[in-house]
Design a protein around this motif. Sequence first.
Motif, short mmCIF file in Angstrom:
data_model
loop_
_atom_site.label_atom_id
_atom_site.label_comp_id
_atom_site.label_asym_id
_atom_site.label_seq_id
_atom_site.Cartn_x
_atom_site.Cartn_y
_atom_site.Cartn_z
N SER A 118 -4.53 -9.14 -0.99
CA SER A 118 -4.29 -10.22 -1.96
C SER A 118 -3.12 -9.86 -2.86
O SER A 118 -2.68 -8.70 -2.90
CB SER A 118 -5.54 -10.45 -2.83
N PHE A 119 -2.62 -10.85 -3.59
CA PHE A 119 -1.54 -10.60 -4.54
C PHE A 119 -1.95 -9.57 -5.59
O PHE A 119 -1.19 -8.66 -5.92
CB PHE A 119 -1.13 -11.91 -5.23
N GLU A 120 -3.17 -9.71 -6.13
CA GLU A 120 -3.62 -8.80 -7.19
C GLU A 120 -3.64 -7.36 -6.70
O GLU A 120 -3.23 -6.44 -7.43
CB GLU A 120 -5.00 -9.21 -7.69
N THR A 121 -4.12 -7.14 -5.49
CA THR A 121 -4.16 -5.79 -4.96
C THR A 121 -2.75 -5.22 -4.81
O THR A 121 -2.48 -4.08 -5.22
CB THR A 121 -4.89 -5.76 -3.61
N ALA A 122 -1.85 -5.99 -4.22
CA ALA A 122 -0.47 -5.52 -4.06
C ALA A 122 0.18 -5.26 -5.41
O ALA A 122 0.92 -4.29 -5.57
CB ALA A 122 0.33 -6.56 -3.28
N LEU A 123 -0.12 -6.10 -6.39
CA LEU A 123 0.46 -5.93 -7.72
C LEU A 123 0.01 -4.62 -8.35
O LEU A 123 0.83 -3.84 -8.85
CB LEU A 123 0.06 -7.11 -8.61
N PHE A 124 -1.30 -4.35 -8.34
CA PHE A 124 -1.80 -3.13 -8.95
C PHE A 124 -1.29 -1.89 -8.23
O PHE A 124 -1.02 -0.87 -8.86
CB PHE A 124 -3.33 -3.14 -8.99
N GLU A 125 -1.14 -1.96 -6.91
CA GLU A 125 -0.60 -0.83 -6.17
C GLU A 125 0.83 -0.53 -6.60
O GLU A 125 1.20 0.62 -6.85
CB GLU A 125 -0.66 -1.11 -4.67
N THR A 126 1.66 -1.56 -6.68
CA THR A 126 3.07 -1.31 -7.02
C THR A 126 3.24 -0.94 -8.50
O THR A 126 4.12 -0.15 -8.83
CB THR A 126 3.94 -2.54 -6.70
N ILE A 127 2.42 -1.50 -9.36
CA ILE A 127 2.48 -1.13 -10.78
C ILE A 127 2.24 0.36 -10.95
O ILE A 127 2.94 1.05 -11.71
CB ILE A 127 1.45 -1.95 -11.59
N HIS A 128 1.26 0.87 -10.24
CA HIS A 128 0.94 2.30 -10.32
C HIS A 128 2.15 3.16 -9.92
O HIS A 128 2.54 4.08 -10.64
CB HIS A 128 -0.25 2.64 -9.43
N HIS A 129 2.74 2.85 -8.79
CA HIS A 129 3.83 3.68 -8.29
C HIS A 129 5.09 3.52 -9.14
O HIS A 129 5.83 4.50 -9.35
CB HIS A 129 4.10 3.34 -6.82
N HIS A 130 5.34 2.31 -9.63
CA HIS A 130 6.49 2.11 -10.50
C HIS A 130 6.31 2.90 -11.81
O HIS A 130 7.26 3.51 -12.30
CB HIS A 130 6.67 0.63 -10.79
N ALA A 131 5.10 2.89 -12.33
CA ALA A 131 4.83 3.62 -13.58
C ALA A 131 5.03 5.12 -13.39
O ALA A 131 5.58 5.81 -14.27
CB ALA A 131 3.41 3.33 -14.06
N ARG A 132 4.62 5.65 -12.24
CA ARG A 132 4.82 7.08 -11.98
C ARG A 132 6.30 7.42 -11.95
O ARG A 132 6.73 8.45 -12.49
CB ARG A 132 4.17 7.47 -10.65
N PHE A 133 7.09 6.55 -11.34
CA PHE A 133 8.54 6.78 -11.29
C PHE A 133 9.14 6.74 -12.70
O PHE A 133 9.93 7.60 -13.08
CB PHE A 133 9.21 5.73 -10.40
N MET A 134 8.75 5.74 -13.47
CA MET A 134 9.31 5.58 -14.81
C MET A 134 8.94 6.75 -15.72
O MET A 134 9.75 7.22 -16.53
CB MET A 134 8.82 4.26 -15.43
#
Length: 244
Positions: free
Chosen positions: A106-122
């Motif tokens: 779902s969109f929500e699942t994909a969103l939470f997955e990418t938020i996590h990885h983007h936050a780690r990079f930032m």
Amino acid sequence: MSSAPAIPISRIEWQGAVRIIRSAFPPIDLFEDIADPADWPLLISAEQKTNPRIMATIGNLDLVPAERRVGGAGASFLMAPFTHVSTNRPSRFTNGSYGVLYVGISFETALFETIHHHARFMLRTREAPGWTAQFREIVLSVAADLHDLRGQAAALAPVLDPLDYSAAQALAGSLRAAGSNGIVYPSVRHASGECAALFYPDGAASPVQGRHFDYHWDGQRVDLVRDAGSGAVFRVVDLPAGES
């Protein structure tokens, strides 16, 4: 570690599954315009004579077996994760020596997955707070027989570790070497969400570009998401276990 025969295989057919990627990655003309992958090697050979940088755009086509390549509209979104790989960019189910196409149910699942990885990079690069890179939503279908880790969280806890990917990479490597099409597993970023890790691009089809989003970094986490089209801003709220 569980062996490949101990993990069941399930037929996964998801319509409206979602992948979210950085908008900085443009479509690759070869994959988009030439529908028959059988024609690609000759075209690449001819193009290299006048455009030596073509391989930087296409990536390493040899990493995808000829019979598992896909072409036509939207094919870049399916092929690029497999032709542009690097051991400097490992992920849960690859050490970076081969590609994996990650998809959320779902969109929500994909969103939470990418938020996590983007936050780690930032956080790792110590970026200042503010609106950051834009992301694009890819809506697609998944149809593949996948090794199924759902319902096995206790037995496969090391594989689903939120931060340590070593066990997951070892399992994925052995499954892929044994001929697996990929893995379906519970999301560890979105409670009750499910994800698929496809080892070949032909496990997905019909990718269509959806919305564009901006993520806001507050210095510690991604706290806001903005729909670039409508301008609507949504606050990111972590969900308790068992909720979605």
